[in-house]
Design a protein around this motif. Structure first.
Motif, mmCIF file in Angstrom:
data_model
loop_
_atom_site.group_PDB
_atom_site.id
_atom_site.type_symbol
_atom_site.label_atom_id
_atom_site.label_comp_id
_atom_site.label_asym_id
_atom_site.label_seq_id
_atom_site.Cartn_x
_atom_site.Cartn_y
_atom_site.Cartn_z
ATOM 1 N N ALA A 103 0.833 -1.204 0.000
ATOM 2 C CA ALA A 103 0.000 0.000 0.000
ATOM 3 C C ALA A 103 0.865 1.250 0.000
ATOM 4 C CB ALA A 103 -0.934 0.000 1.206
ATOM 5 N N ALA A 104 1.950 1.236 0.771
ATOM 6 C CA ALA A 104 2.854 2.380 0.813
ATOM 7 C C ALA A 104 3.530 2.592 -0.528
ATOM 8 C CB ALA A 104 3.897 2.178 1.910
ATOM 9 N N ALA A 105 4.046 1.517 -1.120
ATOM 10 C CA ALA A 105 4.735 1.633 -2.406
ATOM 11 C C ALA A 105 3.774 2.065 -3.503
ATOM 12 C CB ALA A 105 5.390 0.298 -2.765
ATOM 13 N N ALA A 106 2.602 1.457 -3.560
ATOM 14 C CA ALA A 106 1.636 1.791 -4.606
ATOM 15 C C ALA A 106 1.218 3.249 -4.528
ATOM 16 C CB ALA A 106 0.415 0.880 -4.494
ATOM 17 N N ALA A 107 1.144 3.801 -3.312
ATOM 18 C CA ALA A 107 0.752 5.199 -3.164
ATOM 19 C C ALA A 107 1.719 6.121 -3.885
ATOM 20 C CB ALA A 107 0.672 5.561 -1.683
ATOM 21 N N VAL A 108 3.009 5.792 -3.861
ATOM 22 C CA VAL A 108 4.005 6.637 -4.533
ATOM 23 C C VAL A 108 3.747 6.681 -6.027
ATOM 24 C CG1 VAL A 108 6.459 6.960 -5.004
ATOM 25 C CG2 VAL A 108 5.718 6.187 -2.741
ATOM 26 N N PHE A 109 3.476 5.536 -6.625
ATOM 27 C CA PHE A 109 3.236 5.489 -8.070
ATOM 28 C C PHE A 109 1.897 6.133 -8.435
ATOM 29 C CE2 PHE A 109 6.292 2.152 -7.195
ATOM 30 C CZ PHE A 109 7.257 2.408 -8.161
ATOM 31 N N CYS A 110 0.913 5.959 -7.558
ATOM 32 C CA CYS A 110 -0.390 6.558 -7.834
ATOM 33 C C CYS A 110 -0.377 8.069 -7.652
ATOM 34 C CB CYS A 110 -1.453 5.926 -6.943
ATOM 35 S SG CYS A 110 -1.824 4.205 -7.364
ATOM 36 N N ALA A 111 0.637 8.604 -6.984
ATOM 37 C CA ALA A 111 0.754 10.049 -6.821
ATOM 38 C C ALA A 111 1.360 10.721 -8.045
ATOM 39 C CB ALA A 111 1.588 10.374 -5.588
ATOM 40 N N ALA A 233 2.590 -4.061 7.769
ATOM 41 C CA ALA A 233 2.598 -2.596 7.764
ATOM 42 C C ALA A 233 3.570 -2.080 6.728
ATOM 43 C CB ALA A 233 2.982 -2.061 9.153
ATOM 44 N N GLY A 234 3.366 -0.845 6.310
ATOM 45 C CA GLY A 234 4.289 -0.163 5.423
ATOM 46 C C GLY A 234 4.458 1.268 5.881
ATOM 47 N N VAL A 235 5.528 1.917 5.433
ATOM 48 C CA VAL A 235 5.764 3.303 5.834
ATOM 49 C C VAL A 235 6.510 4.044 4.739
ATOM 50 C CG1 VAL A 235 7.953 2.834 7.036
ATOM 51 C CG2 VAL A 235 6.539 4.786 7.740
ATOM 52 N N LEU A 236 6.184 5.314 4.597
ATOM 53 C CA LEU A 236 6.924 6.240 3.752
ATOM 54 C C LEU A 236 7.459 7.349 4.636
ATOM 55 C CD1 LEU A 236 4.407 6.701 0.780
ATOM 56 C CD2 LEU A 236 6.404 5.172 0.845
ATOM 57 N N ALA A 237 8.694 7.772 4.378
ATOM 58 C CA ALA A 237 9.276 8.927 5.066
ATOM 59 C C ALA A 237 9.768 9.896 4.009
ATOM 60 C CB ALA A 237 10.413 8.494 5.984
ATOM 61 N N GLY A 238 9.558 11.193 4.240
ATOM 62 C CA GLY A 238 9.839 12.178 3.212
ATOM 63 C C GLY A 238 10.898 13.190 3.591
ATOM 64 N N ARG A 247 0.229 15.098 -1.553
ATOM 65 C CA ARG A 247 -0.563 14.171 -2.369
ATOM 66 C C ARG A 247 -0.566 12.780 -1.731
ATOM 67 N NH1 ARG A 247 -4.590 12.467 -5.240
ATOM 68 N NH2 ARG A 247 -4.082 11.148 -7.018
ATOM 69 N N LEU A 248 0.566 12.353 -1.192
ATOM 70 C CA LEU A 248 0.634 11.059 -0.513
ATOM 71 C C LEU A 248 -0.245 11.037 0.736
ATOM 72 C CD1 LEU A 248 4.472 10.397 -0.819
ATOM 73 C CD2 LEU A 248 2.651 9.206 -2.054
ATOM 74 N N VAL A 249 -0.236 12.140 1.468
ATOM 75 C CA VAL A 249 -1.104 12.242 2.649
ATOM 76 C C VAL A 249 -2.568 12.099 2.237
ATOM 77 C CG1 VAL A 249 -1.893 13.762 4.510
ATOM 78 C CG2 VAL A 249 0.551 13.664 3.922
ATOM 79 N N ALA A 250 -2.923 12.775 1.146
ATOM 80 C CA ALA A 250 -4.316 12.721 0.686
ATOM 81 C C ALA A 250 -4.688 11.337 0.177
ATOM 82 C CB ALA A 250 -4.528 13.766 -0.417
ATOM 83 N N ARG A 252 -3.442 8.436 1.181
ATOM 84 C CA ARG A 252 -3.650 7.528 2.313
ATOM 85 C C ARG A 252 -4.993 7.767 2.973
ATOM 86 N NH1 ARG A 252 -0.399 7.370 7.984
ATOM 87 N NH2 ARG A 252 -1.675 9.228 8.276
ATOM 88 N N ALA A 253 -5.340 9.038 3.146
ATOM 89 C CA ALA A 253 -6.625 9.350 3.774
ATOM 90 C C ALA A 253 -7.788 8.901 2.893
ATOM 91 C CB ALA A 253 -6.715 10.848 4.049
ATOM 92 N N GLY A 254 -7.687 9.164 1.596
ATOM 93 C CA GLY A 254 -8.776 8.812 0.692
ATOM 94 C C GLY A 254 -8.958 7.318 0.532
ATOM 95 N N TRP A 255 -7.845 6.587 0.529
ATOM 96 C CA TRP A 255 -7.927 5.133 0.391
ATOM 97 C C TRP A 255 -8.300 4.442 1.698
ATOM 98 C CZ3 TRP A 255 -2.826 3.583 -2.567
ATOM 99 C CH2 TRP A 255 -2.916 4.041 -3.895
ATOM 100 N N GLY A 256 -8.165 5.144 2.805
ATOM 101 C CA GLY A 256 -8.352 4.491 4.099
ATOM 102 C C GLY A 256 -7.272 3.473 4.373
ATOM 103 N N ALA A 257 -6.045 3.803 3.965
ATOM 104 C CA ALA A 257 -4.958 2.822 4.011
ATOM 105 C C ALA A 257 -4.050 2.979 5.219
ATOM 106 C CB ALA A 257 -4.112 2.935 2.734
#
Length: 407
Positions: A103-111, A233-238, A247-250, A252-257
């Motif tokens: 979920a963490a990795a996919a969020a980066v590509f979806c952003a 679990a997964g994590v992103l650090a920026g 965009r990543l914050v949004a 995660r919130a939108g996906w409920g991830a």
């Protein structure tokens, strides 16, 4: 939620001798063990509490001055673990916990934007590689897979004006390839691309990609960050709080991830012993790699800590205090001998994953299937905290038994 460490309700509380000594001055070992040194202000508990509430009280004017409104976009227990990870990574933007590494990795590509180009490694976590091949076209993303351990190959793959992300995984799972984060970050920066690093196999105790020029670091926190094989679990650090991070914050919130509070609580427990586990697992992996490199029934050992490894010099430069817990071996006798070796171990556990306190062994080509870069004679080893001599004896006996059967 109050985060004050000031004495609560005790006017005679002894003040620290060095009140100006802040977590920014602590070593990673102290940061992890102390969980940033926070004390729960109501009970004075030294362990952060578990916050299970899904909703939070509004102020009379309908504001949320506590900083919490609902559990889907944010959670107090998740924040505690995020703050520790951000401190270990020296991540200015902070960190975001996700329900899984995928979920963490996919969020980066979806952003990314539609039409963007991505450069990714040939050797990487097979689940993400498969996801990129299947889903990137649906997102209108173009992905080129390259030998990421070769900066010239990365440079050649860059498409000026189109490449927006370079994804690095180092060491690469399961061939233990080593990519030069600083060199690739410079190439990407010249092209206007971001760099994200999957640092699952090393943890921030050994490598801090953001300090080497990366923009984002990702971990499957299921692995060594938690270390007990009981949390997904997964994590992103920026590196910075820019529009891409928002965009990543949004997302995660939108996906409920977001990671659930109980899992975040367990992850925090694991993080507090991370440096000690890393040290023990590094030592065990290096000892095993050294002994197995001289084993007559092992044709090759893939481990960046060995001087003969092609990425050893780069690994020594960007990894501090060890070379990780993961190694792979190629078994003399081929695929049949490798599979039979894995079948005969007693102490090693035949299971998928990495970074737990128990040692795991797996025939990766069988798991990854068609298109895998794994040789059929390869076994991936995740070294736990057991005595490495016991681990060697178990694997040695299995290799010899398998060789006798195949021979």
């Amino acid at each position: 939620m109050s985060r004050s460490n000031a004495p609560h309700g005790d006017p005679d509380a002894v003040q620290p001798a060095h009140p100006d000594l802040s977590p920014e001055e602590w070593t990673p070992r102290t940061l992890a063990a102390q969980a940033l040194g926070r004390i729960e202000p109501v009970t004075r508990a030294v362990v952060p509490p578990l916050h299970l509430s899904t909703t939070y009280l509004r102020d009379p004017d309908n504001a949320y001055r506590s900083g919490f409104s609902y559990a889907r976009p944010d959670n107090a227990t998740a924040r505690e673990a995020e703050d520790v990870i951000a401190a270990l990574e020296r991540a200015e933007a902070g960190s975001l916990l996700f329900s899984s590494g995928m979920a963490a990795a996919a969020a980066v590509f979806c952003a990314l934007e539609r039409g963007d180009h991505v450069v990714a490694p040939e050797v990487m976590y097979w689940g993400l590689r498969r996801w990129l091949r299947q889903e990137a076209p649906r997102l209108d993303l173009t992905v080129d897979f390259v030998a990421m351990e070769d900066p010239d190959a990365v440079r050649a793959a860059i498409r000026p004006g189109k490449t927006r992300l370079v994804w690095i995984e180092t060491p690469g799972n399961p061939l233990c390839t080593v990519s030069d984060i600083a060199a690739i970050a410079e190439i990407a920066r010249e092209a206007g691309a971001r760099v994200a690093v999957d640092s699952t196999a090393v943890s921030p105790i050994l490598t801090r990609p953001l300090a080497l020029g990366a923009d984002i670091v990702m971990h499957s926190a299921t692995k060594i960050l938690n270390g007990h094989s009981d949390v997904v679990a997964g994590v992103l650090a920026g590196a910075r709080r820019d529009t891409f991070w928002e965009r990543l914050v949004a997302i995660r919130a939108g996906w409920g991830a977001i990671l659930g509070p109980f899992e975040a609580y367990l992850l925090m427990r694991g993080l507090r012993t991370l440096p000690l586990r890393v040290a023990a697992q590094n030592e065990g992996a290096l000892r095993l790699a050294t002994r197995l490199s001289a084993h007559p029934l092992v044709s090759a050992v893939l481990y960046p800590g060995l001087p003969g490894h092609p990425g050893h010099a780069v690994a020594a430069r960007q990894m501090e205090g060890g070379f990780g817990f993961m190694l792979s071996i190629r078994v003399a006798g081929g695929e049949a001998a490798a599979i039979d070796t894995a079948a005969r171990v007693a102490l090693w556990k035949r299971a998928t994953s990495l970074g737990g306190v128990e040692s795991l062994i797996e025939h990766r080509a069988s798991v990854e299937g068609p298109g895998t870069p794994c040789p059929p004679d390869l076994l991936r080893l995740s070294t736990g905290i057991e005595d490495p001599d016991d681990l060697f004896r178990d694997l040695d006996a299995a290799l010899r038994a398998a060789h006798g059967k195949i021979g």
